[in-house]
Write an enzyme that holds these catalytic residues in place. Sequence first.
Site, PDB file in Angstrom:
ATOM      1  N   HIS A  44     -21.435   5.536   6.228  1.00 12.36           N
ATOM      2  CA  HIS A  44     -22.140   4.737   5.220  1.00 12.36           C
ATOM      3  C   HIS A  44     -23.493   4.254   5.745  1.00 12.36           C
ATOM      4  CE1 HIS A  44     -18.941   4.888   2.286  1.00 12.36           C
ATOM      5  NE2 HIS A  44     -18.084   4.693   3.255  1.00 12.36           N
ATOM      6  N   ASP A  46     -25.987   6.836   6.095  1.00 10.01           N
ATOM      7  CA  ASP A  46     -27.004   7.835   5.686  1.00 10.01           C
ATOM      8  C   ASP A  46     -27.835   7.357   4.500  1.00 10.01           C
ATOM      9  OD1 ASP A  46     -24.889   8.299   3.861  1.00 10.01           O
ATOM     10  OD2 ASP A  46     -25.027  10.489   3.982  1.00 10.01           O
ATOM     11  N   ALA A 130     -11.246  17.364   0.436  1.00 10.01           N
ATOM     12  CA  ALA A 130     -10.642  16.755   1.628  1.00 10.01           C
ATOM     13  C   ALA A 130     -11.650  15.918   2.409  1.00 10.01           C
ATOM     14  CB  ALA A 130     -10.058  17.839   2.527  1.00 10.01           C
ATOM     15  N   GLY A 131     -12.896  15.881   1.954  1.00 11.91           N
ATOM     16  CA  GLY A 131     -13.910  15.112   2.678  1.00 11.91           C
ATOM     17  C   GLY A 131     -14.574  15.923   3.774  1.00 11.91           C
ATOM     18  N   SER A 134     -17.159  20.541   1.248  1.00  6.81           N
ATOM     19  CA  SER A 134     -17.113  21.922   0.767  1.00  6.81           C
ATOM     20  C   SER A 134     -18.330  22.215  -0.107  1.00  6.81           C
ATOM     21  CB  SER A 134     -15.824  22.176  -0.013  1.00  6.81           C
ATOM     22  OG  SER A 134     -15.690  21.260  -1.072  1.00  6.81           O
ATOM     23  N   SER A 135     -18.808  21.222  -0.842  1.00  6.48           N
ATOM     24  CA  SER A 135     -19.940  21.476  -1.735  1.00  6.48           C
ATOM     25  C   SER A 135     -21.212  21.758  -0.937  1.00  6.48           C
ATOM     26  CB  SER A 135     -20.156  20.311  -2.702  1.00  6.48           C
ATOM     27  OG  SER A 135     -20.314  19.111  -1.994  1.00  6.48           O
ATOM     28  N   ASP A 179     -24.554  15.702   4.837  1.00  2.00           N
ATOM     29  CA  ASP A 179     -23.662  16.834   4.627  1.00  2.00           C
ATOM     30  C   ASP A 179     -24.400  18.170   4.698  1.00  2.00           C
ATOM     31  OD1 ASP A 179     -21.992  14.748   4.192  1.00  2.00           O
ATOM     32  OD2 ASP A 179     -21.848  15.008   2.019  1.00  2.00           O
TER      33      ASP A 179
END
Length: 391
Positions: A44, A46, A130-131, A134-135, A179
């Site tokens: 938390h 970023d 799942a965190g 993947s996106s 990410d």
Amino acid sequence: MTSDTVTTAARGAEGASALFERRFGRAPAVIASAAARVNLIGEHTDYNGGEVLPIAIARRTYVALGTADGSASHAVSATEKGEGSFDARRPARGGGWWDYLAGVVHELEAAGTAVPQLAAAVWSDVPAGAGLSSSAALEVATGAAIETLIGEGRSLKEMALLCQRAESQFVGVACGIMDQFAAALGREGHALHVWCDTAETEHVPMHDAVLIFDTAVPRSLRGSAFNTRRAECDAALALLRERDPELRTLADAEPEFVRQAGLPDTLARRALHVSEETRRVRATVTALKAGGSLPGPLLLASHASLRDLYECSSPELDWFVERAMKAPGVGGARLTGAGWGGCAIAVGGEDALNAAAPEIARDYEARFGRVPRVWLTRAHAGGRVDVSPTR
Ligand code: NG1
């Protein structure tokens, strides 16, 4: 792990290529891939201009690509249902999994790049939801594949920034830069230190094994609670700026300054977490650069802060951290990602983690009646081109 990784890489590129041939009746022109990620520390931070320290892991998404005739682009996936189609000249959001591809095309067009109609086949062993981002892996693999196809010479870093805009502006998930940067810029044997305010990065040697533990708790609260936290952080920053108009970001505020600012209790706790967590990232980077392992006490302090100050943990995540620390040879543990369910990590010697994982999983199932998913990983490569066009 090494042989696993090689197998996955071969399977991934072949899987994407075979799917492409089945659907489109020819070989793809290019295949690119990008990695899932797990954040070691810096949670938390970023979206508060702070620092993060993720690694790319040995789970990847592959995109096989070619151009398509006609007025539409088509996308199929080995794991997601439904065939996507969109117009590469004017991509519109359709609510399907292919929005991530359409979003990248949209951002390329917005940046002045004409993208031809595309044929795409996606293969992935990154579990969705799942965190593990993947996106971001799908976006970066798509971006790298298109870039290779049309050759405008964008770097992976530029592509990661473009993919982050695709996710936040086109798909509509207000994420930070962590990410996509990890998915694109991860490097084998290294963690990625990111300054999220300037988008500067450095690779830090990181040879520890990391156990990822997915609590298999649906993150139903995550969306609304995440937005609430963002709003609280904005409110805290606005109040701190009344005392110090020069304050650039919440992460820049020193812990002592936050403590003495007289913020309302909830905002004070959120702000203190962001401030101290950013400083824990710096201390972790210093320890790794000195040749050390990931410092367990800093991971534990991060978890305690997420639990008590940021209030984004869950009974399952707290249980995991406590249980993991009882296993011999485990040096530290914490929740990872946004929290409110999802994944946690534990670090220590590879043998110790291998021995602990099945026991912890068994105890977890007995305690919560859920079957967790567990992966042991190290730092791996981020985005790459697996098959280039023969020109
Ligand atoms: P997860 O929960 O892993 O998707 C989210 C954000 C990150 C970061 C972390 C908290 C998205 C897509 N990603 O990660 O950018 O803010 O929470 O550190 O929202």
